[in-house]
Design a protein around this motif. Sequence first.
Motif, short mmCIF file in Angstrom:
data_model
loop_
_atom_site.label_atom_id
_atom_site.label_comp_id
_atom_site.label_asym_id
_atom_site.label_seq_id
_atom_site.Cartn_x
_atom_site.Cartn_y
_atom_site.Cartn_z
N ALA A 14 -4.49 2.52 -1.47
CA ALA A 14 -5.80 1.96 -1.14
C ALA A 14 -6.92 2.73 -1.83
CB ALA A 14 -6.00 1.98 0.38
N ARG A 15 -6.77 4.06 -1.89
CA ARG A 15 -7.78 4.87 -2.59
C ARG A 15 -7.89 4.46 -4.05
NH1 ARG A 15 -6.57 10.97 -0.57
NH2 ARG A 15 -7.47 10.62 1.47
N PHE A 16 -6.74 4.21 -4.65
CA PHE A 16 -6.74 3.80 -6.05
C PHE A 16 -7.34 2.40 -6.21
CE2 PHE A 16 -4.72 1.49 -9.50
CZ PHE A 16 -5.10 2.26 -10.57
N PRO A 194 -0.58 5.11 -6.88
CA PRO A 194 -0.13 6.47 -6.52
C PRO A 194 0.27 6.54 -5.05
CG PRO A 194 -2.52 6.41 -6.70
CD PRO A 194 -2.03 5.08 -7.16
N SER A 195 1.33 5.83 -4.75
CA SER A 195 1.87 5.76 -3.39
C SER A 195 3.19 6.52 -3.36
CB SER A 195 2.10 4.29 -3.02
OG SER A 195 0.88 3.60 -2.90
N ASN A 196 3.70 6.74 -2.17
CA ASN A 196 4.99 7.41 -2.03
C ASN A 196 6.08 6.47 -2.60
OD1 ASN A 196 7.57 8.19 -0.87
ND2 ASN A 196 6.39 9.59 0.43
N ILE A 199 9.04 5.46 0.22
CA ILE A 199 8.74 4.76 1.47
C ILE A 199 7.60 3.77 1.35
CG2 ILE A 199 9.79 6.45 3.01
CD1 ILE A 199 7.17 7.87 3.31
N SER A 200 6.95 3.72 0.18
CA SER A 200 5.90 2.72 0.00
C SER A 200 6.25 1.71 -1.10
CB SER A 200 4.56 3.38 -0.34
OG SER A 200 4.02 4.03 0.81
N ILE A 201 6.81 2.19 -2.20
CA ILE A 201 7.10 1.30 -3.33
C ILE A 201 8.54 0.76 -3.27
CG2 ILE A 201 7.12 1.08 -5.84
CD1 ILE A 201 4.29 1.45 -4.62
N SER A 225 1.24 8.72 -10.67
CA SER A 225 1.94 9.69 -9.82
C SER A 225 1.11 10.05 -8.59
CB SER A 225 2.24 10.96 -10.61
OG SER A 225 2.72 11.95 -9.72
N PRO A 226 1.76 10.14 -7.43
CA PRO A 226 1.05 10.56 -6.22
C PRO A 226 1.01 12.08 -6.06
CG PRO A 226 3.27 9.96 -5.64
CD PRO A 226 3.15 9.76 -7.14
N LEU A 227 1.48 12.81 -7.06
CA LEU A 227 1.50 14.26 -6.95
C LEU A 227 0.40 14.88 -7.81
CD1 LEU A 227 5.30 15.17 -7.13
CD2 LEU A 227 3.94 14.48 -5.16
N ALA A 232 2.24 16.75 -3.02
CA ALA A 232 1.62 15.54 -2.49
C ALA A 232 0.22 15.89 -2.01
CB ALA A 232 2.45 14.99 -1.33
N VAL A 233 -0.71 14.99 -2.23
CA VAL A 233 -2.06 15.21 -1.70
C VAL A 233 -1.99 15.17 -0.17
CG1 VAL A 233 -4.44 14.34 -1.68
CG2 VAL A 233 -3.08 14.22 -3.77
N LYS A 234 -1.11 14.34 0.33
CA LYS A 234 -0.89 14.23 1.77
C LYS A 234 0.50 13.63 1.97
CE LYS A 234 -3.13 12.57 5.91
NZ LYS A 234 -3.88 11.46 6.47
N ARG A 288 -7.23 13.17 -14.76
CA ARG A 288 -7.57 13.74 -13.45
C ARG A 288 -7.23 12.69 -12.41
NH1 ARG A 288 -13.25 16.99 -13.70
NH2 ARG A 288 -12.52 18.52 -15.22
N THR A 289 -6.29 12.98 -11.55
CA THR A 289 -5.83 11.92 -10.63
C THR A 289 -6.24 12.17 -9.18
OG1 THR A 289 -3.68 12.87 -10.10
CG2 THR A 289 -3.83 11.56 -12.14
N LEU A 290 -6.96 13.26 -8.91
CA LEU A 290 -7.39 13.49 -7.53
C LEU A 290 -8.60 12.60 -7.24
CD1 LEU A 290 -6.64 15.16 -5.06
CD2 LEU A 290 -8.39 16.81 -5.75
N MET A 291 -8.44 11.71 -6.27
CA MET A 291 -9.50 10.72 -5.98
C MET A 291 -10.37 11.21 -4.82
SD MET A 291 -7.15 7.31 -6.45
CE MET A 291 -5.76 7.97 -5.52
N ARG A 292 -11.22 12.18 -5.13
CA ARG A 292 -12.11 12.76 -4.12
C ARG A 292 -13.11 11.75 -3.60
NH1 ARG A 292 -11.67 18.19 -4.66
NH2 ARG A 292 -11.22 18.84 -6.78
P1 GDP Z 1 0.74 5.63 3.05
O1 GDP Z 1 1.51 4.37 3.10
O2 GDP Z 1 -0.51 5.60 3.88
O3 GDP Z 1 1.56 6.86 3.23
O4 GDP Z 1 0.15 5.71 1.59
P2 GDP Z 1 0.74 5.66 0.14
O5 GDP Z 1 2.22 5.73 0.06
O6 GDP Z 1 0.05 4.56 -0.59
O7 GDP Z 1 0.11 6.99 -0.39
C1 GDP Z 1 0.60 8.27 -0.04
C2 GDP Z 1 0.57 9.09 -1.28
O8 GDP Z 1 -0.76 9.06 -1.83
C3 GDP Z 1 0.88 10.53 -1.06
O9 GDP Z 1 2.11 10.83 -1.68
C4 GDP Z 1 -0.28 11.28 -1.70
O10 GDP Z 1 0.14 12.39 -2.46
C5 GDP Z 1 -0.92 10.22 -2.56
N1 GDP Z 1 -2.35 10.44 -2.74
C6 GDP Z 1 -3.29 10.48 -1.79
N2 GDP Z 1 -4.49 10.78 -2.33
C7 GDP Z 1 -4.29 10.91 -3.66
C8 GDP Z 1 -5.13 11.24 -4.76
O11 GDP Z 1 -6.34 11.47 -4.62
N3 GDP Z 1 -4.55 11.28 -5.98
C9 GDP Z 1 -3.21 11.06 -6.18
N4 GDP Z 1 -2.71 11.11 -7.42
N5 GDP Z 1 -2.39 10.75 -5.16
C10 GDP Z 1 -2.91 10.69 -3.93
#
Ligand code: GDP
Length: 308
Positions: A14-16, A194-196, A199-201, A225-227, A232-234, A288-292
């Motif tokens: 969603a952030r992306f 950039p999802s897990n 468990i997401s894709i 990449s979500p890393l 992982a960002v979270k 730069r992939t950190l979506m602040r």
């Molecule tokens: P969930 O279903 O809510 O868990 O969400 P997703 O699977 O779509 O996203 C979770 C992933 O988003 C995690 O692995 C995070 O590392 C990644 N993520 C969160 N924020 C950012 C960010 O700013 N940049 C990148 N590259 N990855 C992010």
Amino acid sequence: MRRIVALSGGVGGARFLRGLVRATDPKGITVVGNVGDDVDVLGLHVSPDLDSILYALAGVSDDERGWGRADESWTAFGEAGRLGGESWFQLGDRDIGLHLVRTQALGRGEPLSTVTARLVSAFGLDVALLPATDDELRTWIDTPAGSFPFQEWFVARRHRDDVDRVRFEGEETARPAPGVLEAIAAAELVVICPSNPFISIWPILAVAEIREALERRNTPAVAVSPLVGGRAVKGPADRMLDRLAGGTEPVRVATCYPGLVDALVFDESDAEGAGAVERLGIRPVVARTLMRDEAASRALAETVLASV
Ligand code: GDP
Ligand code: CA
């Protein structure tokens, strides 16, 4: 208008997407969302990933908490808990309003894709948001402590158990929701958000006809990449990549999507992993992939759009 299909989980996706709708015409975007996380709470059908996308794109998400809605209150949930109702999965009042509408629609036989489309227009969004499937497809997590339905592991057990395997109940019979295959066939670009991956894709790719359509695509596909810095960002993506893919370098993310991506966008802090990605025949794109904030999301989306 560029026609784009984006595969997305919840918060990272969603952030992306919030950046993508600013970087290109949202009318050209079809988001295919994960429903493996869907769960029944207090009799309500909750689709956490679809809702994270809806809320983020509508600008009503709570970015500090990281899930759910801003300006949320918890009266109904608190009362349900006080009366002995389920209280392991938090639902805010505004959120419950949406779940009531969805649950009623499903109860009268409306497919998830139809009610989701109504929610998209109720929020005034221009993108198409499709669940991967209208059929019941549920993620299960096998761990040394046993097998758990996804939300029991993720929320109730706070994903503390190592993951040995991820399974998708219903994958043998799940069909793509109406519009998914058409959107893939018409797409000029496929993006894996950039999802897990696991468990997401993967639950989206578990729908065989979706995976096959993506394998046969005649259009470029890019994953993000979500890393960031191998972490992982979270959430548990880094632990899962380590255990299930053998490491957290960018190439490990690429190996989650065999034959499905032509380019991988990953963080500059992971730039030393570029060579291994290239050796897989995938174009490495360092950014730069950190979506602040929204500007960072948009810049990342622009990189993705320019990557192939
Ligand atoms: P969930 O279903 O809510 O868990 O969400 P997703 O699977 O779509 O996203 C979770 C992933 O988003 C995690 O692995 C995070 O590392 C990644 N993520 C969160 N924020 C950012 C960010 O700013 N940049 C990148 N590259 N990855 C992010
Ligand atoms: Ca999710």
